[in-house]
Design a protein around this motif. Structure first.
Motif, PDB file in Angstrom:
ATOM      1  N   ASN A 426       1.002  -1.316   0.105  1.00  0.00           N
ATOM      2  CA  ASN A 426      -0.165   0.060   0.049  1.00  0.00           C
ATOM      3  C   ASN A 426       0.728   1.381   0.010  1.00  0.00           C
ATOM      4  O   ASN A 426       0.489   2.274  -0.704  1.00  0.00           O
ATOM      5  CB  ASN A 426      -0.940  -0.166   1.107  1.00  0.00           C
ATOM      6  CG  ASN A 426      -1.920  -0.911   1.036  1.00  0.00           C
ATOM      7  OD1 ASN A 426      -2.391  -1.452   0.084  1.00  0.00           O
ATOM      8  ND2 ASN A 426      -2.804  -1.486   2.172  1.00  0.00           N
ATOM      9  N   ARG A 429       2.067   1.917  -3.601  1.00  0.00           N
ATOM     10  CA  ARG A 429       1.243   2.589  -4.447  1.00  0.00           C
ATOM     11  C   ARG A 429       1.077   4.148  -4.179  1.00  0.00           C
ATOM     12  O   ARG A 429       1.004   4.863  -4.804  1.00  0.00           O
ATOM     13  CB  ARG A 429      -0.279   1.976  -4.024  1.00  0.00           C
ATOM     14  CG  ARG A 429      -0.298   0.491  -4.655  1.00  0.00           C
ATOM     15  CD  ARG A 429      -1.892   0.331  -4.545  1.00  0.00           C
ATOM     16  NE  ARG A 429      -1.863  -1.415  -4.896  1.00  0.00           N
ATOM     17  CZ  ARG A 429      -1.697  -2.333  -3.789  1.00  0.00           C
ATOM     18  NH1 ARG A 429      -1.800  -2.179  -2.504  1.00  0.00           N
ATOM     19  NH2 ARG A 429      -1.891  -3.648  -4.186  1.00  0.00           N
ATOM     20  N   TYR A 433       1.652   7.162  -6.736  1.00  0.00           N
ATOM     21  CA  TYR A 433       0.868   8.262  -6.834  1.00  0.00           C
ATOM     22  C   TYR A 433       1.200   9.584  -6.576  1.00  0.00           C
ATOM     23  O   TYR A 433       1.103  10.407  -7.367  1.00  0.00           O
ATOM     24  CB  TYR A 433      -0.353   8.073  -6.061  1.00  0.00           C
ATOM     25  CG  TYR A 433      -1.411   9.046  -6.024  1.00  0.00           C
ATOM     26  CD1 TYR A 433      -2.467   9.142  -7.069  1.00  0.00           C
ATOM     27  CD2 TYR A 433      -1.561  10.036  -5.068  1.00  0.00           C
ATOM     28  CE1 TYR A 433      -3.395   9.936  -7.298  1.00  0.00           C
ATOM     29  CE2 TYR A 433      -2.497  10.905  -5.437  1.00  0.00           C
ATOM     30  CZ  TYR A 433      -3.491  10.864  -6.304  1.00  0.00           C
ATOM     31  OH  TYR A 433      -4.461  11.726  -6.489  1.00  0.00           O
TER      32      TYR A 433
END
Length: 660
Positions: A426, A429, A433
């Motif tokens: 997580n 990610r 981003y």
């Protein structure tokens, strides 16, 4: 009426309570207490138990329930998730141990059959002791914990075929080919019955029983399935243990396995305790004292032999040196299923009484040593890794990462993520981003291979090693996040990162709040404990629901975190006073208008007289993905409208019943 068995059970339970209680005070497993109890009260100790045969019958029930629960807990999905460790690592560990042990025993004068059977016994480790210790140390989800679990699962499965081939090894059949063919036919039939029962018969039967909502009937039916299948396999010439295992496997495929396991577990613990006590009773103390030097020599050989072979099996799976050594040290002992198998050997005259006494002494000693070895496994591992061979192994891992294109040396001002589990992935990610440069260090070789193919900057390595951290260029990193499940490794990595760089921001994820102070002392800037962060999130949402002011909630959360979550542990008043001393007695919620009663749908709020009729106020309306905030009395309510209302709980419920 005097019952000798009742008197013996009282002696067994009384001594067990005292000894297990004392061991629990020093945090040692209960199984050791049961073994010691058996040694003390058995025929070779104080001879307090007279009906040993009847105790052994009770212990056989313990074996049946032990394998039954293992079968129920054996999830095929879990097996698939660690299939490489189970089938490759487990097969290598068992196969190599059998081969080496049998060869050594054959060279000292034993027959081939006896040597192979001794190899079977030595290849098995203690599932009960190892998993209990790893769970207590929060290491079951660590890399070496998962490896130990996978290999133990394979051992638990392979013990069944070992039992099946024992009569053939013993030479009980004059036609070995026919015996093997007959064994295969029986096995195929049993597997076929198992599959049919698991898919079609047992689920329907259990469903019919569950519908009665009778706990007693559910318990009796579960036990009946266990003993019925065990009895049928026994009639077919196979073992009771195999039948119990298959019965558990059959129930595990139904949706009622968890309930069945929870019901059987107390019975298993009781009867299994008799099993370990009966094993302790078999140890001849006079024989042990007379042959203690030979027994200790065999124990040392078993310790090094099994540790090295297990380590090699894990090394083949391309785990780093630290994980390899920790797994090897965890599985050096001879386990409980070896005792079950040894009884088969005695029944078929493969083991002599003298050989069995050597086996019992070495096995019981190895099980007693296991807690101490696991406790000091980190110290032993660190010592070995500092040696010249350990240094060379770590250097090879580092060089392998370089040849695979690790770009850690080229990065600067980057984020290093240690561990690619749920939290680590997580975070990756989020970094992608936000366009933050990052690098991942991961111990699972398969994960590294798969994620590298996706373009993730990830490399294989054990971050407890300085070389790996240097390869990730910690000295030029901006932040490091440790997101692994191994508490011991987490502490080592924290210390090592801080030794390399005093300026890097170090964030550590831990499972328990008790680790916070130590991790901060080791150099962590922030520690996030999953144990209490979940509690914080849950309670903050509850406070929102009770309409506590947002600034009060924020102040409360900040107070909890700034005090390292001690407020959750301490019995003292919180240093935060909520402004909202009285909880408002109204509810804010949303309701969909589904019913067309004619009193509300198609009428304005004024005409339907909602406020007087129901005692609620409409705050907003969601209609066809459009929000209407300016609500006046002329607004017409339509079927399908989502209305946001507030009022007393009973009034809200009344409105919901009218339109829901």
């Amino acid at each position: 009426m005097h019952l000798p068995l009742l008197q013996d059970i009282l002696v067994i339970l009384g001594f067990s309570v005292v000894i297990v209680f004392l061991l629990q005070r020093i945090k040692l497993p209960s199984i050791l207490g049961f073994l010691i109890t058996g040694i003390i009260i058995g025929p070779y100790g104080l001879s307090l138990v007279n009906v040993v045969e009847q105790v052994e019958v009770i212990s056989e029930i313990g074996v049946i329930l032990l394998l039954f629960v293992i079968g129920m807990e054996l999830s095929l999905k879990q097996l698939l998730s660690i299939k490489k460790t189970v089938f490759i690592g487990g097969a290598l560990q068992v196969g190599l141990t059998v081969l080496v042990s049998a060869s050594v025993y054959y060279l000292i004068g034993a027959s081939v059959n006896e040597a192979v059977f001794i190899g079977f016994l030595f290849s098995l480790s203690s599932t009960a002791i190892v998993l209990k210790l790893l769970q207590e140390r929060n290491e079951i989800s660590s890399p070496h914990g998962r490896n130990a679990l996978g290999i133990l699962i394979f051992q638990d499965i392979i013990v069944v075929p070992m039992m099946l081939v024992t009569p053939i090894i013993a030479g009980q059949s004059s036609n070995i080919t026919m015996s093997v063919v007959l064994l295969l036919v029986k096995t195929i039939i049993v597997i076929g019955i198992t599959i049919i029962s698991a898919r079609y018969i047992v689920p329907r039967l259990m469903y019919a029983i569950v519908k009665t909502r009778s706990k007693e009937l559910f318990l009796i039916a579960t036990m009946a399935i266990c003993f019925a299948i065990a009895f049928l396999t026994s009639l077919a010439g196979l073992s009771l243990a195999l039948g119990a295992f298959l019965a558990g496997l059959i129930i595990s495929e139904s949706e009622y396995s968890h309930q069945a396991t929870s019901i059987i577990l107390p019975f298993r613990e009781l009867f299994a305790s008799f099993f370990f006590i009966s094993i302790g009773m078999l140890l001849d103390l006079n024989f042990f004292v007379s042959n203690i030097l030979v027994i200790m020599a065999i124990l040392i050989v078993v310790f090094f032999l099994k540790s090295i072979i297990t380590s090699l099996a894990v090394a083949v799976l391309k785990y780093p040196p630290r994980t390899v050594l920790l797994t090897g040290l965890s599985l050096f002992q001879i386990g409980e299923f070896a005792f079950i198998l040894s009884k088969e050997g005695i029944n078929f005259n493969i083991l002599t009484e003298e050989t069995n006494q050597y086996f019992l002494a070495v096995s019981i000693l190895s099980m007693m040593l296991t807690p101490f070895v696991i406790i000091y496994a980190d110290h032993i591992t660190n010592f070995l890794l500092k040696s010249k061979p350990g240094y060379e192994l770590n250097r090879q891992v580092l060089n392998e990462n370089k040849t695979r294109g690790n770009n850690g040396y080229k990065l600067a001002n980057h984020l290093i993520i240690i561990g690619y589990g749920i939290n680590g992935s997580n975070l990756v990610r989020a970094a992608m981003y936000s366009n933050i440069p990052y690098l991942v260090i991961e111990l699972n070789a398969k994960t590294v291979k798969n994620e590298r193919q996706k373009g993730i900057p990830i490399f294989f390595g054990d971050a407890t090693n300085f070389h790996i951290l240097e390869a990730a260029n910690v000295v030029k990193a901006r932040a490091v996040v440790i997101a692994i499940s191994d508490p011991t490794a987490t502490k080592i990595i924290t210390s090592n990162v801080r030794m390399i760089s005093q300026s890097v921001y170090l964030l550590v994820r831990t499972r328990y709040v008790r680790d916070i102070d130590e991790l901060i002392a080791l150099g962590a800037d922030d520690v996030i404990p999953e144990e209490f962060e979940t509690s914080v999130e849950i309670f903050s949402r509850i406070l929102h629901n009770f309409l506590v002011p947002v600034d009060d909630i924020d102040q409360f959360i900040e107070s909890i975190r700034s005090d390292n979550y001690h407020l959750f542990k301490a019995k003292k008043k919180l240093p935060v006073t909520m402004k909202s001393t009285r909880i408002p007695d109204f509810k804010v919620t949303c309701v969909t208008i589904n019913k067309d009663s004619g009193k509300i749908v198609g009428k304005s709020i004024k005409d339907s007289n909602i406020r007087v009729e129901f005692g609620i106020n409409i705050l907003a309306i969601s209609r066809k993905d459009k929000m209407i905030y300016d609500i006046d009395s002329d607004e017409i309510l339509l079927q399908g409208d989502l209305v946001f209302i507030h009022g007393k709980p009973q009034n809200v419920d009344k409105f919901h019943e009218a339109v829901g």
